[in-house]
Scaffold this active site. Structure first.
Site, PDB file in Angstrom:
ATOM      1  N   GLU A   6      -8.867   4.249   9.290  1.00 27.69           N
ATOM      2  CA  GLU A   6      -7.472   3.812   9.365  1.00 27.69           C
ATOM      3  C   GLU A   6      -7.365   2.466  10.082  1.00 27.69           C
ATOM      4  O   GLU A   6      -6.564   1.613   9.701  1.00 27.69           O
ATOM      5  CB  GLU A   6      -6.626   4.871  10.078  1.00 27.69           C
ATOM      6  CG  GLU A   6      -6.408   6.134   9.272  1.00 27.69           C
ATOM      7  CD  GLU A   6      -5.687   5.860   7.958  1.00 27.69           C
ATOM      8  OE1 GLU A   6      -4.629   5.197   7.983  1.00 27.69           O
ATOM      9  OE2 GLU A   6      -6.183   6.305   6.912  1.00 27.69           O
ATOM     10  N   ASN A  30       3.285   7.419   9.146  1.00 23.79           N
ATOM     11  CA  ASN A  30       2.722   6.793   7.951  1.00 23.79           C
ATOM     12  C   ASN A  30       2.916   7.633   6.693  1.00 23.79           C
ATOM     13  O   ASN A  30       3.208   7.099   5.618  1.00 23.79           O
ATOM     14  CB  ASN A  30       1.237   6.501   8.149  1.00 23.79           C
ATOM     15  CG  ASN A  30       0.659   5.706   6.992  1.00 23.79           C
ATOM     16  OD1 ASN A  30       1.099   4.599   6.718  1.00 23.79           O
ATOM     17  ND2 ASN A  30      -0.305   6.283   6.283  1.00 23.79           N
ATOM     18  N   TRP A  53      -8.113  -0.190   7.630  1.00 22.33           N
ATOM     19  CA  TRP A  53      -7.066  -0.496   6.644  1.00 22.33           C
ATOM     20  C   TRP A  53      -6.296  -1.744   7.059  1.00 22.33           C
ATOM     21  O   TRP A  53      -5.871  -2.546   6.220  1.00 22.33           O
ATOM     22  CB  TRP A  53      -6.103   0.689   6.491  1.00 22.33           C
ATOM     23  CG  TRP A  53      -6.463   1.607   5.356  1.00 22.33           C
ATOM     24  CD1 TRP A  53      -7.051   2.826   5.447  1.00 22.33           C
ATOM     25  CD2 TRP A  53      -6.254   1.367   3.953  1.00 22.33           C
ATOM     26  NE1 TRP A  53      -7.218   3.364   4.186  1.00 22.33           N
ATOM     27  CE2 TRP A  53      -6.735   2.494   3.254  1.00 22.33           C
ATOM     28  CE3 TRP A  53      -5.712   0.310   3.217  1.00 22.33           C
ATOM     29  CZ2 TRP A  53      -6.691   2.591   1.870  1.00 22.33           C
ATOM     30  CZ3 TRP A  53      -5.662   0.411   1.828  1.00 22.33           C
ATOM     31  CH2 TRP A  53      -6.149   1.537   1.178  1.00 22.33           C
ATOM     32  N   TRP A  91      13.765  -3.702 -12.464  1.00 18.20           N
ATOM     33  CA  TRP A  91      14.329  -3.211 -11.208  1.00 18.20           C
ATOM     34  C   TRP A  91      15.850  -3.077 -11.298  1.00 18.20           C
ATOM     35  O   TRP A  91      16.522  -3.809 -12.025  1.00 18.20           O
ATOM     36  CB  TRP A  91      13.969  -4.156 -10.063  1.00 18.20           C
ATOM     37  CG  TRP A  91      12.498  -4.311  -9.840  1.00 18.20           C
ATOM     38  CD1 TRP A  91      11.733  -5.405 -10.102  1.00 18.20           C
ATOM     39  CD2 TRP A  91      11.609  -3.322  -9.315  1.00 18.20           C
ATOM     40  NE1 TRP A  91      10.420  -5.174  -9.767  1.00 18.20           N
ATOM     41  CE2 TRP A  91      10.312  -3.894  -9.286  1.00 18.20           C
ATOM     42  CE3 TRP A  91      11.765  -2.011  -8.871  1.00 18.20           C
ATOM     43  CZ2 TRP A  91       9.192  -3.210  -8.826  1.00 18.20           C
ATOM     44  CZ3 TRP A  91      10.647  -1.322  -8.402  1.00 18.20           C
ATOM     45  CH2 TRP A  91       9.390  -1.925  -8.398  1.00 18.20           C
ATOM     46  N   TRP A  98       3.572  -1.850   0.756  1.00 16.42           N
ATOM     47  CA  TRP A  98       4.641  -1.740  -0.241  1.00 16.42           C
ATOM     48  C   TRP A  98       4.108  -1.971  -1.652  1.00 16.42           C
ATOM     49  O   TRP A  98       4.476  -1.256  -2.595  1.00 16.42           O
ATOM     50  CB  TRP A  98       5.774  -2.720   0.081  1.00 16.42           C
ATOM     51  CG  TRP A  98       6.710  -2.130   1.087  1.00 16.42           C
ATOM     52  CD1 TRP A  98       6.721  -2.341   2.441  1.00 16.42           C
ATOM     53  CD2 TRP A  98       7.750  -1.179   0.834  1.00 16.42           C
ATOM     54  NE1 TRP A  98       7.703  -1.585   3.039  1.00 16.42           N
ATOM     55  CE2 TRP A  98       8.358  -0.871   2.074  1.00 16.42           C
ATOM     56  CE3 TRP A  98       8.233  -0.578  -0.320  1.00 16.42           C
ATOM     57  CZ2 TRP A  98       9.415   0.028   2.182  1.00 16.42           C
ATOM     58  CZ3 TRP A  98       9.290   0.325  -0.216  1.00 16.42           C
ATOM     59  CH2 TRP A  98       9.877   0.617   1.024  1.00 16.42           C
ATOM     60  N   TRP A 155      10.474  -3.299  -4.518  1.00 16.79           N
ATOM     61  CA  TRP A 155       9.733  -3.063  -3.283  1.00 16.79           C
ATOM     62  C   TRP A 155      10.000  -4.135  -2.233  1.00 16.79           C
ATOM     63  O   TRP A 155       9.874  -3.876  -1.026  1.00 16.79           O
ATOM     64  CB  TRP A 155       8.236  -2.954  -3.556  1.00 16.79           C
ATOM     65  CG  TRP A 155       7.608  -4.140  -4.255  1.00 16.79           C
ATOM     66  CD1 TRP A 155       7.408  -4.290  -5.586  1.00 16.79           C
ATOM     67  CD2 TRP A 155       7.096  -5.335  -3.641  1.00 16.79           C
ATOM     68  NE1 TRP A 155       6.802  -5.505  -5.852  1.00 16.79           N
ATOM     69  CE2 TRP A 155       6.588  -6.164  -4.674  1.00 16.79           C
ATOM     70  CE3 TRP A 155       6.997  -5.785  -2.323  1.00 16.79           C
ATOM     71  CZ2 TRP A 155       6.021  -7.407  -4.436  1.00 16.79           C
ATOM     72  CZ3 TRP A 155       6.429  -7.026  -2.070  1.00 16.79           C
ATOM     73  CH2 TRP A 155       5.949  -7.826  -3.122  1.00 16.79           C
TER      74      TRP A 155
END
Length: 483
Positions: free
Chosen positions: A283, A349, A286, A314, A390, A367
């Site tokens: 993690e 998260n 990341w 969208w 995102w 997004w």
């Protein structure tokens, strides 16, 4: 005559321990002048949001106290970074300016401008030195076999590990040689970083302790209380099972090298070899992967990495966006997450993925709207992590979630908040519902709703969208892009 000082230009490295720029400046034996420049202009639309400004104020206050304990002072200046730094170096006749590297799209340009401004005059001898320290490995250190950047996380993780253990963190300096000349500094309060009327930061104050000491204390607490169960508990928003180090890492109050080695040392000292250790370090990496992506693809915050997603149809639904932002969608796990974010400046998260999927794939809202909202409300608002996450959920980014992965907010709540404790904490108006209805209040019989004091549409909203229908629509549109 006193020796010319070294300016240590603090950026996103608001700490004394494992700060390579500071350590190298101290090794010169010269007086140290610590400088922080607040500049909203060079960051364009990504000037710090409200929650970040709150954190920055308190982090700078903490750094000021830490420097004072070593005999130095933090000088504050506001203005365009390159111009302000160059003018300050000339103002105090500094022998050098030492600073840590940043990776946002504008950062390299700022660094180049500082270098150009300070080397333009041949009569001034100024040493300009840039150091790493915000990452375990620099973006240039990790390349695919074809020589390009990584776009998938797992090979990136393997490549990072193949380079061996990251460097050991440096100790905090024991003393700084002060600069005796009086130097003008802004007052932090004049920057107006804190909210006033209304002061919405009560929940932030309750939850967070910005600064290096707060970061170290948080890491220690996590290791002692949560690392052993991290692999099993990290997806449970009803438990305190995550590190919550993200804002401390973003502001550089603790380095990733310190987190990496402290975690491994704790595991060795406590004889822990469980799965939680590797899962946690993955993690941590990341964050590295997101910065790697931003470095190689600076358009990441604004444009889809997969160009076909520019054609996605969208929706421009302001009312639905507002309901999502306020935690009034009628889906309890989504609303709980959005309310937690507003109150604490942070969201678990797992819930971030759920609320992001809901905005994108249930409401069909771009997004970038979610990215912008998170940027303003998260204390850990990081350009790389925010944009990469995102785009991951949208399916338009690197290592992205498959287009057919549409998080069901009901089943996600039932799986990761089975007892409803998280939802009840943040959506108290439905707290009296039995567990079997708490993630889908509209399925409760009228008598159950009445007994719980709930009137759908009044005390708590009806779902603003039918998830099953929205999912089918999303799959159809995503399949068109794929085809």
């Amino acid at each position: 005559m006193s020796p010319r000082p070294i300016v240590v230009w603090f950026r996103q490295d608001l700490r004394l321990a494992d700060n390579i720029a500071l350590t190298k400046a101290v090794e010169t034996g010269r007086p140290i002048v610590a400088l922080y420049v607040y500049d909203e202009t060079s960051q364009q639309q990504w000037a710090p949001g409200g929650a970040s400004r709150w954190w920055l104020h308190h982090s700078l206050t903490s750094l000021h106290g830490d420097l004072a304990s070593l005999g130095a002072r933090l000088i504050l200046r506001r203005g365009p970074q390159a111009q302000t730094v160059a003018e300050f170096v000339n103002e105090i006749d500094a022998a050098g300016v030492y600073f840590s590297r940043q990776y946002e799209p504008w950062a390299a340009g700022v660094e180049a401008q500082v270098n150009e401004a300070l080397t333009a005059n041949d009569t001034i001898d100024v040493k300009i030195r840039r150091f790493s320290g915000s990452l375990l490995r620099e973006p240039e250190d990790l390349r695919t076999k074809q020589g390009g950047p990584y776009k998938v996380y797992t090979p990136f993780w393997r490549a990072l590990n193949e380079l061996g253990q990251p460097r050991k963190p440096l100790q905090r300096p024991k003393r700084l040689v002060p600069h005796t000349k009086k130097i003008k500094s802004d007052k932090l309060t004049d920057w107006s970083l804190l909210p006033t009327r209304p002061d919405w930061a009560g929940g932030l104050k309750e939850m967070w302790s910005p600064g290096e000491a707060g970061a170290l204390a948080r890491l220690d607490e996590f290791l002692d209380s949560a690392l052993r169960d991290y692999a099993d508990h990290r997806n449970r928003p009803d438990l305190d099972g995550t590190s919550r180090l993200s804002p401390h890492l973003h502001f550089g109050e603790i380095s990733p090298a310190a987190v990496w080695h402290t975690t491994r040392s704790w595991a060795a000292a406590n004889g822990y070899e469980g799965k939680g250790l590797e899962v946690f370090l993955k993690e941590l990496v990341w964050r590295e992967f997101s910065i790697h992506l931003l470095h190689h693809f600076p358009q990441l915050p604004t444009n889809p990495l997969r160009p076909e997603f520019a054609r996605f149809p969208w929706s421009d639904d302001e009312q639905a966006l507002r309901a999502w932002q306020r935690g009034r969608t009628g889906y309890p796990i989504v609303d709980a997450g959005m309310r937690q974010l507003w109150h604490t400046g942070w969201m678990h998260n797992r819930v971030r993925m759920i609320v992001a999927s809901f905005l994108i794939k249930d409401l069909f809202i771009h997004w970038r709207e979610g990215e912008t909202w998170f940027w303003d409300t998260l204390v850990d608002a990081d350009l790389a992590s925010n944009a990469a996450s995102w785009q991951w959920v949208a399916g338009s980014g690197a290592d992205a979630a498959p287009y057919f992965r549409v998080f069901n907010p009901v089943t996600q709540g039932q799986k990761f908040d089975a007892g409803g404790d998280y939802v009840r904490q943040w959506v108290p108006e439905i707290a009296a519902l039995p567990d079997r209805f708490v993630h889908a209040p509209w399925t409760a019989p009228p008598l159950e709703l009445t007994a719980a004091g709930i009137e759908l549409g009044t005390t708590y909203p009806h779902p603003i969208v039918d998830h099953a229908q929205a999912r089918n629509r999303a799959l159809d549109e995503y399949k068109k892009l794929k085809d």
